[in-house]
Design a protein around this motif. Structure first.
Motif, PDB file in Angstrom:
ATOM      1  N   ALA A   1       0.819  -1.214   0.000  1.00  7.22           N
ATOM      2  CA  ALA A   1       0.000   0.000   0.000  1.00  7.22           C
ATOM      3  C   ALA A   1       0.851   1.262   0.000  1.00  7.22           C
ATOM      4  O   ALA A   1       0.521   2.248  -0.669  1.00  7.22           O
ATOM      5  CB  ALA A   1      -0.929  -0.010   1.213  1.00  7.22           C
TER       6      ALA A   1
ATOM      7  N   TRP B   1      -4.732  -0.761  -2.262  1.00  9.38           N
ATOM      8  CA  TRP B   1      -4.441  -1.033  -0.861  1.00  9.38           C
ATOM      9  C   TRP B   1      -5.035  -2.340  -0.343  1.00  9.38           C
ATOM     10  O   TRP B   1      -4.547  -2.901   0.626  1.00  9.38           O
ATOM     11  CB  TRP B   1      -4.970   0.118  -0.003  1.00  9.38           C
ATOM     12  CG  TRP B   1      -6.456   0.303  -0.126  1.00  9.38           C
ATOM     13  CD1 TRP B   1      -7.118   0.949  -1.132  1.00  9.38           C
ATOM     14  CD2 TRP B   1      -7.457  -0.165   0.771  1.00  9.38           C
ATOM     15  NE1 TRP B   1      -8.467   0.914  -0.916  1.00  9.38           N
ATOM     16  CE2 TRP B   1      -8.706   0.238   0.250  1.00  9.38           C
ATOM     17  CE3 TRP B   1      -7.422  -0.887   1.964  1.00  9.38           C
ATOM     18  CZ2 TRP B   1      -9.912  -0.050   0.877  1.00  9.38           C
ATOM     19  CZ3 TRP B   1      -8.623  -1.174   2.593  1.00  9.38           C
ATOM     20  CH2 TRP B   1      -9.852  -0.750   2.051  1.00  9.38           C
TER      21      TRP B   1
ATOM     22  N   SER C   1      -1.775   3.693   2.382  1.00  8.61           N
ATOM     23  CA  SER C   1      -2.080   4.216   1.053  1.00  8.61           C
ATOM     24  C   SER C   1      -2.123   5.733   1.053  1.00  8.61           C
ATOM     25  O   SER C   1      -2.109   6.360  -0.010  1.00  8.61           O
ATOM     26  CB  SER C   1      -3.421   3.657   0.555  1.00  8.61           C
ATOM     27  OG  SER C   1      -4.506   4.178   1.322  1.00  8.61           O
TER      28      SER C   1
END
Length: 419
Positions: free
Chosen positions: A60, A66, A324
């Motif tokens: 991620a 992610w 992320s």
């Protein structure tokens, strides 16, 4: 017995990683690997690859989707490319891959073993056996399609492989770690990831030993034809092995089907700690970086999350979605990948690792302090909600080189003025 690390649900995603992201994942994955090996050693790096929570967070922070199964393929591919020029220095080698590439693993292991003086036959046998156990001995409804084998110069290894259930659009990832492994038929997995698909037949579990022995006795005494006839006469299958007490359970990471990153996917207290540490420690430790026009402060925010991937304890990776927020995602979730920030992150990390090799450890230590500050501040700091953070990223996306599989982001202010 090898330790178990947990399980997770992984939605199946198709598509390819675009070249502009794949190249950057290769460079960032390699330099993060260098930093971890420098600080904690090669064994610790292998342990992290065997941790499904860290592995998902690692992908991620590199800008992949992610929550998806694609992280497995893309991370292993990035490491396989990125660690080749560093293999002599780090003593780490990545073999295998997806589909036909996975079947080349034994040959790749033999070549590496010849170069560094390992037991190539033994490693190749291990590769085949691990794949066979997860495809045949563990009958959980998932067909293996990916097999990655990471081996060190001292013979220690980690295997990450993945199966799919096309009907359910689900993937299951399996992690193996050689450390502490006494045998392959004694609950050897470091982790099995994936949504429960009903009862799993796991003949590799130590509790299945009586069942394995009974099967061998049947084969020897009755022969395969007689066994088939006996099986046809059984109306309801027996479970074979029972053991008193509850089945061993593992921490379970659920990767949801939705693409967007939601506040429920993130530990906001930790995220606010990351952002606050970037603001406070950034000014003290990254003064030169902050003088860079346009994206310096934003890069320190990304570095706070990268620093956690390098230094964080296992419990810190229970919310991979948070990572992320470092470099976005190729599908615009949570926002487009800010390429200027991404490139600057790589530059800072490469500079820190390069100087550390020369005995100048200050920049790597600055990253460690950034991570330590995050943990201290998250106890009491507050901040904006996730929607506000993401909206801010979209507003500045064009200015920081925002890009996704859909193309470059447009400058909204300029577009409105042109209209």
């Amino acid at each position: 017995m090898a330790k178990r690390a947990g399980s997770a649900d992984l939605p199946l995603h198709g598509g390819k990683v675009p070249r502009w992201l794949g190249d950057r994942m290769t460079r960032l994955g390699a330099v993060i690997t260098e930093a971890i090996v420098h600080h904690y050693g090669r064994d610790e790096y292998l342990r992290r690859l065997a941790n499904p929570f860290w592995f998902q967070s690692f992908g991620a922070v590199m800008g992949m989707d992610w929550h998806s199964s694609g992280i497995t393929t893309s991370v292993l591919g990035a490491l396989k490319r990125g660690l080749v020029p560093l293999s002599g220095e780090l003593g780490l080698h990545v073999c295998g891959g997806r589909g036909a590439q996975s079947r080349k693993t034994p040959g790749e292991l033999m070549n590496i073993a010849d170069r560094v003086g390992l037991d190539g036959v033994g490693l190749s046998t291990t590769s085949r056996l691990v794949a066979k156990i997860d495809s045949a001995a563990v009958q959980d409804g998932f067909d293996l399609y990916l097999h990655g084998f990471v081996v060190a110069d001292d013979g220690k290894w980690v295997v990450v492989q993945q199966g799919m259930n096309g009907d359910r659009r689900q993937a299951r990832r399996y992690h193996w770690l050689s450390e502490g492994l006494n045998g392959f038929l004694d609950s050897p997995h470091a982790a099995i990831e994936g949504r429960d698909q009903g009862e799993i037949v796991n003949l590799a579990d130590r509790r299945a030993k009586p069942s394995r022995e009974a099967q061998l006795d049947l084969l020897a005494s009755l022969g395969p034809d007689r066994i088939i006839r006996e099986l046809a006469s059984i109306e309801a299958p027996a479970c074979g092995v029972k053991e008193s007490g509850a089945q061993l359970t593992l921490p379970h990471l659920v990767m949801p089907a939705h693409h967007d990153v939601r506040e429920s996917d993130i530990n906001m207290r930790r995220l606010h700690g990351n952002l606050a540490a970037a603001a406070e420690r950034g000014a003290a430790d990254f003064e030169g970086l902050l003088l860079t026009p346009g994206v310096g402060a934003r890069t320190v925010q990304a570095l706070a999350l990268v620093a956690e991937v390098v230094h964080g304890a296992p419990c810190r990776f229970s919310d991979p979605a948070r990572f992320s927020l470092a470099h976005g995602g190729k599908d615009r979730h949570p926002y487009p990948v800010p390429l200027k920030v991404y490139d600057e992150t790589i530059g800072v990390m490469k500079s820190a690792v390069r100087k550390a090799k020369l005995g100048l450890d200050e920049e790597l230590q600055a990253l460690k302090r950034l991570d330590e500050q995050s943990r201290q501040l998250e106890r009491y700091v507050t901040g904006p909600d996730l929607k506000e953070i993401v909206a801010g990223e979209f507003r500045q996306s064009a200015a920081v080189g925002g890009r996704s599989v859909f193309g470059w982001e447009r400058d909204l202010k300029k577009s409105n003025s042109d209209d």
